[in-house]
Design an enzyme around this catalytic site. Structure first.
Site, short mmCIF file in Angstrom:
data_model
loop_
_atom_site.label_atom_id
_atom_site.label_comp_id
_atom_site.label_asym_id
_atom_site.label_seq_id
_atom_site.Cartn_x
_atom_site.Cartn_y
_atom_site.Cartn_z
N ARG A 186 -3.20 1.41 6.19
CA ARG A 186 -4.08 1.06 5.08
C ARG A 186 -3.82 2.08 3.97
NH1 ARG A 186 -7.05 -2.65 7.72
NH2 ARG A 186 -8.01 -3.27 5.78
N GLU B 107 -4.93 18.62 -2.67
CA GLU B 107 -5.34 18.15 -3.99
C GLU B 107 -4.27 18.47 -5.03
OE1 GLU B 107 -8.09 19.29 -2.17
OE2 GLU B 107 -9.92 18.40 -3.03
N ASP C 279 -1.90 -7.21 -9.40
CA ASP C 279 -2.33 -6.73 -8.08
C ASP C 279 -1.57 -7.59 -7.07
OD1 ASP C 279 -3.55 -6.40 -5.64
OD2 ASP C 279 -5.59 -6.39 -6.42
N THR D 128 -1.57 -2.88 -2.08
CA THR D 128 -1.96 -2.20 -0.85
C THR D 128 -0.72 -2.17 0.04
OG1 THR D 128 -2.74 -4.31 0.04
CG2 THR D 128 -4.40 -2.84 -0.90
N LYS E 16 -0.57 -5.04 4.30
CA LYS E 16 -0.55 -6.49 4.53
C LYS E 16 0.87 -6.87 5.01
CE LYS E 16 -4.52 -7.45 1.61
NZ LYS E 16 -4.89 -6.22 0.89
N TYR F 223 -5.03 19.73 3.45
CA TYR F 223 -5.58 19.45 2.12
C TYR F 223 -4.48 19.64 1.09
CZ TYR F 223 -10.52 18.36 2.02
OH TYR F 223 -11.71 17.70 2.10
N1 DSN Z 1 -9.83 -8.12 2.25
C1 DSN Z 1 -8.51 -8.47 1.76
C2 DSN Z 1 -8.13 -9.83 2.16
O1 DSN Z 1 -8.47 -10.21 3.27
O2 DSN Z 1 -7.46 -10.54 1.44
C3 DSN Z 1 -8.39 -8.25 0.32
O3 DSN Z 1 -8.88 -6.99 -0.01
#
Ligand code: DSN
Length: 403
Positions: free
Chosen positions: A239, A48, A204, A230, A233, A46
């Site tokens: 993630r 925080e 984003d 994120t 990808k 933990y």
């Molecule tokens: N779910 C993602 C996508 O497939 O583009 C975006 O959050």
């Protein structure tokens, strides 16, 4: 593993992932090092708070991990000098604690946009994301979305129209970014659009962060106030998400005690989250280092080449590609123009071992559950080492299966 039920399911999923041709534009395969960090003892801790300011003891090593991750994030996107020794001097700050993209976007809005005011975002059916103010998302309940989209004729972002909407509607924030838009985004034009509205510019870049890092897409950093991405990808991490913010005073509050980065840090913790997932942050640090390597540049370049070849090969076989092609890692196929819904197409392809997702296309006349198209992306197959010749084979198989 002693839990044989879970072990069996892990093995089955490993097999499924190995067997399938994965064309889901937002998925990828992480390295063994990323998995190792994700499955490490940091999951027990933990923490925080932020480095040096924690609410639990025993965070000496955790602090090092989080600092290292932040340094690497700033370095990857060229926001600090070579060794990032003088991070305090950088005009950018980064928060690496968001659990994923949706909570990260919520944190940004709650830090900078008064509840009830307007957020301008690309609508879902045009290629945007739920958390860009879509009604069904909390972001569309706490804030009012002013939607924008693409031109009907070109199926590309209609910057002039977006400018007019922004000037009229005066949103508090212009959100740029998409999940199903295949063309390069002109961030300079979006800066002008945000300025015309007196709004923040938030990018984003979740879908294209790996392309930005690899030099295949222009960077949003020269123009944006806040950038979110994120990490799972094209970046090929676990993630998770990161929020980059400029160390400037809030718009309209030049004498405010706080700068954007402080407001965003507070919105992430304690505003929305509790303990950060340190194992996830360790794994993000690993993927950021990997993304700095020369081989990642080659990878990002191949991702785009593969997407372009695959789109062209499908086009040659009579499939309509939305906007006529792609500059990035993904594209949309208008399957309904040949009488097949996106759902039917994705089901058929899955039975043939090819995994895609059904997707709305701009100005879709069908419903999200059975839309007019499918989305195809090449990050995962490129990680497996596939090249142009493999894309030709995949196009042949898609064509045969759908015909
Ligand atoms: N779910 C993602 C996508 O497939 O583009 C975006 O959050």
């Amino acid at each position: 593993m002693t839990d044989s039920e879970i072990e069996r399911l892990i093995k089955l999923e490993e097999k499924r992932q190995k067997k399938a041709v994965n064309l889901i534009a937002s998925e990828n395969y992480v390295s063994g090092d990323v998995l190792r960090a994700l499955g490490s003892v940091f999951t027990n801790k933990y923490a925080e708070g932020y480095p040096g300011k924690r609410y639990y003891g025993g965070n000496e090593i955790v602090d090092e991990i989080e600092e290292l991750c932040k340094n690497r994030a700033l370095k990857l996107f060229k926001l600090c000098n070579k060794k990032c020794l003088h991070r305090a001097k950088s005009r950018w700050h980064v928060n690496v604690q968001p659990y994923s993209g949706s909570p990260a976007n919520l944190a940004i809005y709650s830090a900078l946009v008064p509840i009830g005011s307007k957020i301008m975002g690309m609508s879902l059916e045009m290629g945007g994301h739920l958390t860009h103010g879509q009604k069904v998302s909390m972001t569309g309940k706490f804030w009012e979305q002013v939607p924008y989209g693409v031109s009907k004729k070109t199926e590309r972002l209609d910057y002039e129209e977006i400018f007019k909407i922004a000037k009229k509607e005066k949103p508090a924030m212009v959100v740029v970014g998409a999940t199903a838009y295949s063309r390069k985004i002109d961030f300079r034009k979006f800066r002008k659009i945000a300025d015309a509205a007196g709004a923040y510019l938030m990018v984003d870049m979740s879908h294209i962060a790996g392309l930005v890092a690899g030099g295949e897409h222009p960077s949003p950093f020269p123009y944006a106030d806040v950038v979110m991405t994120t990490t799972h990808k094209i970046l090929r991490g676990p993630r998770g998400a990161m929020i980059f913010s400029r160390k400037i005073k809030p718009l309209g509050h030049p004498v405010s005690k706080w700068t954007l980065d402080v407001l965003i840090d507070r919105a992430v913790f304690p505003g929305l989250q509790g303990g950060p997932h340190i194992n996830q942050i360790a794994a993000i640090a690993v993927c950021l280092k990997e993304a700095m390597s020369p081989s990642f540049k080659i990878y990002a370049n191949q991702v785009v080449k593969n997407a372009q070849v695959l789109a062209n090969e499908l086009k040659k076989r009579g499939w309509r590609i939305v906007s006529g092609g792609t500059d990035t890692h993904l594209f949309l196929v208008d399957t309904w123009s040949r009488g097949i819904s996106g759902k039917e197409a994705s089901d058929k392809l899955e039975r043939a071992g090819i995994i895609v997702n059904k997707n709305m296309i701009p100005f879709d006349t069908r419903r999200p559950a059975g839309p007019s198209g499918i989305r195809i992306g090449t990050p995962a197959v490129t990680t497996l080492g596939m090249k142009e010749k493999d894309m030709i084979k995949i196009a042949e198989k898609i064509d045969k299966t759908l015909k």
